[in-house]
Design a protein around this motif. Structure first.
Motif, PDB file in Angstrom:
ATOM      1  N   LEU A 117      29.240  43.148   9.643  1.00  0.00           N
ATOM      2  CA  LEU A 117      29.715  43.241  10.965  1.00  0.00           C
ATOM      3  C   LEU A 117      31.140  42.359  10.728  1.00  0.00           C
ATOM      4  CD1 LEU A 117      27.062  42.039  13.508  1.00  0.00           C
ATOM      5  CD2 LEU A 117      27.951  44.439  12.935  1.00  0.00           C
ATOM      6  N   LEU A 133      24.304  46.044  19.246  1.00  0.00           N
ATOM      7  CA  LEU A 133      24.629  46.096  17.663  1.00  0.00           C
ATOM      8  C   LEU A 133      23.095  46.216  16.980  1.00  0.00           C
ATOM      9  CD1 LEU A 133      27.134  43.359  17.184  1.00  0.00           C
ATOM     10  CD2 LEU A 133      27.716  46.000  16.945  1.00  0.00           C
ATOM     11  N   ASN A 136      20.740  48.475  13.207  1.00  0.00           N
ATOM     12  CA  ASN A 136      21.721  48.829  12.077  1.00  0.00           C
ATOM     13  C   ASN A 136      21.038  48.161  10.733  1.00  0.00           C
ATOM     14  OD1 ASN A 136      24.472  50.178  12.712  1.00  0.00           O
ATOM     15  ND2 ASN A 136      24.227  48.699  14.423  1.00  0.00           N
ATOM     16  N   TYR A 138      22.576  45.408   8.564  1.00  0.00           N
ATOM     17  CA  TYR A 138      22.877  44.374   8.412  1.00  0.00           C
ATOM     18  C   TYR A 138      21.968  43.315   8.073  1.00  0.00           C
ATOM     19  CZ  TYR A 138      23.008  43.659  13.331  1.00  0.00           C
ATOM     20  OH  TYR A 138      22.915  43.877  14.403  1.00  0.00           O
ATOM     21  N   LEU A 141      24.883  37.957  10.000  1.00  0.00           N
ATOM     22  CA  LEU A 141      25.921  38.228  11.062  1.00  0.00           C
ATOM     23  C   LEU A 141      27.339  37.607  10.020  1.00  0.00           C
ATOM     24  CD1 LEU A 141      24.734  36.826  14.351  1.00  0.00           C
ATOM     25  CD2 LEU A 141      24.825  39.042  13.521  1.00  0.00           C
ATOM     26  N   PRO A 146      31.259  37.089  14.508  1.00  0.00           N
ATOM     27  CA  PRO A 146      31.950  38.092  14.840  1.00  0.00           C
ATOM     28  C   PRO A 146      32.486  38.193  16.158  1.00  0.00           C
ATOM     29  CG  PRO A 146      29.897  38.451  13.888  1.00  0.00           C
ATOM     30  CD  PRO A 146      29.895  37.168  14.382  1.00  0.00           C
ATOM     31  N   LEU A 158      21.308  42.281  19.329  1.00  0.00           N
ATOM     32  CA  LEU A 158      21.691  42.489  17.870  1.00  0.00           C
ATOM     33  C   LEU A 158      20.286  42.317  17.039  1.00  0.00           C
ATOM     34  CD1 LEU A 158      21.535  39.456  16.775  1.00  0.00           C
ATOM     35  CD2 LEU A 158      23.871  39.182  17.779  1.00  0.00           C
TER      36      LEU A 158
END
Length: 783
Positions: A117, A133, A136, A138, A141, A146, A158
């Motif tokens: 990110l 978010l 995904n 990742y 962070l 971010p 997230l």
């Protein structure tokens, strides 16, 4: 393959790929033309489409195959408020892709392939309120936050199954969140103080398995979280639960456990912690599992919470439920609870001693459980639930309405009772009920008829989805009556229910009601009689139109009108609606149509009889069957050497000369003649077909009379499938007299073709040539 060829092939592939990419980039989304809402989801797009304008406020690109967001893709969408990009394959985003989206309020990038990110992406999203978010790839962070520029952020979702690390500074810039949702099933590293920068979180949801990490997170949220919801955590070891003692200083008002694992060894410790939380008002346990039988291994030690008032247990799975104890250990902790919900948890009994300790209980929901008539009597024992005002017992195993009322009759403060979706069946004439009961829900209880068992104190009665055919109860205080989905054909009488304000009688069998019935409800404000069998009439619509005393009237003809006073018919003013002839005089129009259809059928039958239509239809069917039959019948079915097709005007030559010559030959030929060999009483078309099929050959005696005969044409048609096989000589043509090809009628098109493709025998007038004719004919018949 030469090196030169390989190079040409490589250049071609590169050019083709670039051309395909350019074409895809230029492909617009068809639903984005001059509209504010642009829905391009599930269109198989590989790129963000071109042609997006500043008019668009909502852009949905979810469920496509987009992999890359370029800086120029969204440059023109300066008024965009909502951008949905979830469930694509996005792995890279140019740094200034969102630069022009200063008005964006919702951005969904969930379920993509982002491996990191970047703070630069969100640097200009000053109006962003909702950011998703999750899902995904990742793992953290980053080293900084971010979200530093997102000062208006309200909700943040997230995390993913690879998400493992939260560092200090990751949430810098965020001070207030309505909802923070972290998918941290594999979260293993949490730096203390990482969430401390957020001053207030109304609702914190975290999916986590590590109790240690959860304890560290809670320590940072002691004074900021109002509602803490933890999912998929396992409290199986008492030593781990000790880590949660940090919650004793938490200011959280609500705690929710969802899909958590609890055991007999850890439940007492958790209860002690929850009871000692200073501001806790509500506890939820939803879709959790409990390993044990309620025999706590340690004594519950806790001061009775002075703040906890609401307890909700939904779909709690207890593998050894029928061995569960009577919960005596927690009885002393329940006296201050005002709302208890235990839904879909297989409860079949509430111990009487436990009911007696629920002194402050005002709301109790035991729906979707296993309570029966006897167990309810024990659960609602004398002095049990003394303050109860609302009780929900829907979807249980109750079957005796009289016993249900009697079991609850001592609840003096009970106002609302929901016993819907039980199987009561027949209703007794007399029942005992709580004296102050005002709301009763008996919907979907298989009741065929209402009796005076219904308490007269009611203000709201719901008997929807039963088998009622009439309603005539004396209910002087009733204000709301729900009769949806029954079998009533008339409105209930107004006199027994003089104070009725709202009546719902949808989905019954009403076809009309009189003005007197309608006006008898003096206090009516809402009447919903839609989805019935009303016969639409101009007079009735006008009557509804002038009911100024009723604020809202819903009267629907199936699939047609809903009249909404003052005076709307599906959004139109009733006074402006002009009904068609069909709508105003349905019976007359239907009757006229029926009479007209009958007359048309009568005329068709008469014409068919006059012009022999039935006969022609039968003949057509026979012709179609003949075409589908095999070209040759089995040898065992062959009875004749030839079937003779001739005109009646040529019968003298056929019967006196040809038949005599052929049937008296040595050996004789067997001929089939319609006069002699057709089966009496059998339909002539069937006779023709059978005779052709039972003959080796079909012999056509051609003359001027033949081509004028309709029957000869039929015989020619029925043998069509054999005549057109060029390798088949089943047809023999005898030209009795010269026929000019032009003289043959057009309907004899098959005959024209046969005479042009097959050799035929001509009958000679000279006697010396006739012997040669017979010789050739016999040879043809034998072939």
């Amino acid at each position: 393959m030469t090196t030169h060829t390989w190079r040409v092939w490589a250049i071609y592939m590169v050019l083709a790929a670039n051309l395909s990419k350019e074409q895809a980039l230029k492909q617009p989304c068809p639903s984005c033309d001059a509209t504010q809402l642009c829905n391009c989801s599930s269109m198989g797009l590989d790129f963000i489409p071109s042609g997006l304008t500043s008019k668009i406020t909502t852009l949905n690109l979810a469920h496509n195959r987009i992999k890359h967001i370029r800086s120029q893709d969204l440059q023109q969408t300066v008024n965009l408020r909502v951008l949905l990009l979830q469930s694509n394959e996005i792995s890279s985003i140019d740094e200034d892709s969102f630069r022009s989206l200063g008005k964006l309020e919702l951005l969904d990038l969930s379920n993509n392939s982002l491996a990191h990110l970047s703070p630069v992406w969100f640097g200009h999203l000053f109006s962003l309120q909702h950011l998703r978010l999750q899902g995904n790839s990742y793992r953290d962070l980053g080293e900084s936050s971010p979200f530093f520029s997102l000062r208006n952020l309200s909700s943040l979702h997230l995390g993913n199954r690879w998400f493992s690390t939260i560092r200090q500074g990751n949430f810098e810039g965020i001070e207030l969140l309505h909802k923070l949702w972290i998918e941290g099933g594999n979260l293993s590293q949490y730096e203390s103080g990482s969430l401390k920068s957020i001053k207030t979180i109304n609702h914190m949801i975290i999916n986590i398995r590590s109790v240690t990490v959860f304890s560290a997170i809670v320590r940072d949220l002691l004074h900021s979280v109002i509602w803490l919801e933890v999912r998929e955590i396992a409290f199986s070891i008492p030593a781990e639960v000790q880590l949660l003692r940090v919650m004793l200083s938490s200011f959280a008002k609500k705690i929710s456990f969802k899909k958590a694992l609890l055991t007999d060894a850890t439940v007492p410790e958790i209860i002690s912690i929850l009871e000692d939380m200073p501001k806790l008002v509500e506890v939820e346990i939803i879709d959790c599992r409990l390993f044990g039988t309620g025999q706590w291994k340690i004594q519950i030690q806790a001061n009775q919470s002075q703040t906890l008032r609401v307890l909700t247990v939904e779909k709690l799975s207890i593998e050894e439920f029928y061995l569960f104890t009577d919960l005596k250990d927690v009885e002393g902790l329940l006296s201050l609870l005002t709302e208890v919900t235990v839904v879909n948890t297989k409860v079949f009994l509430v111990p009487c001693s436990l009911s007696k300790h629920l002194l402050s209980l005002e709301y109790l929901d035991l729906s979707a459980n296993l309570l029966g008539d006897q167990s309810l009597e024990h659960s609602a024992c004398q002095d049990g639930w003394p303050s109860l005002q609302t009780l929900n017992l829907s979807q249980n195993s109750l079957s005796d309405l009289e016993m249900t009322g009697k079991s609850l009759s001592h609840l003096r403060k009970l106002i609302l009772l929901d016993i819907s979706q039980n199987n009561f069946g027949d209703m007794p004439d007399v029942c005992a009920w709580p004296k102050n009961l005002k709301y009763l829900n008996l919907s979907s209880t298989q009741i065929p008829k209402l009796t005076t068992c219904i308490p007269p104190t009611l203000e709201v009665l719901d008997v929807s989805a039963n088998k009622l055919k009439e309603f005539g109860l004396q209910l002087p205080f009733l204000k709301e009556l729900y009769l949806t989905k029954n079998q009533l054909k008339t409105l209930p009488g107004a006199a027994p229910i003089p104070n009725l304000v709202a009546l719902s009688i949808r989905r019954n069998k009403l076809n009309s009601f009189s003005q007197e019935e309608f006006e008898s409800f003096k206090k009516m404000e809402l009447l919903d009689a839609s989805d019935n069998n009303f016969i639409c009439s101009c007079e009735f619509l006008s009557f509804i139109h002038h009911q100024a005393g009723i604020a809202q009237v819903l009267v629907g003809w199936p699939g047609k009108y809903v009249c909404d006073s003052p005076l709307a018919v599906r959004g139109e003013q009733v006074g402006a609606v002009h009904l068609s002839l069909m709508e105003c005089h349905r019976s007359l129009v239907v009757s006229s149509i029926c009479v007209l259809v009958f007359l048309v059928i009568l005329v068709l039958v008469a014409l068919g009889y006059k012009y022999h239509v039935v006969w022609y239809l039968r003949m057509t069917w026979a012709w179609l069957q003949a075409k589908r039959k095999p070209k040759r019948a089995p040898p065992k079915d062959i009875c004749y050497d030839a079937f003779v097709s001739y005109s009646e005007n040529d019968s003298e030559w056929v019967e006196n000369i040809m038949v005599r010559e052929l049937e008296q030959a040595c050996p004789p030929f067997r001929l089939c003649l319609h006069k002699r060999d057709f089966v009496p009483g059998k339909w002539i078309v069937d006779n023709i077909i059978d005779s052709i099929e039972k003959s080796h050959k079909t012999l056509f005696v051609l003359s001027e009379h033949f081509v004028q005969s309709e029957w000869c044409k039929y015989e020619l048609d029925f043998s069509h499938f054999r005549l057109f096989d060029e390798n088949n000589d089943a047809a023999i043509l005898v030209l009795l007299e010269p026929i000019q090809s032009k003289a043959i009628p057009k309907r004899f098109c098959k005959l024209r073709k046969i005479m042009n493709t097959k050799t035929y025998l001509e009958w000679p007038l000279e006697e010396e040539q006739q012997e040669r004719f017979w010789f050739n004919l016999k040879i043809a018949l034998k072939s």
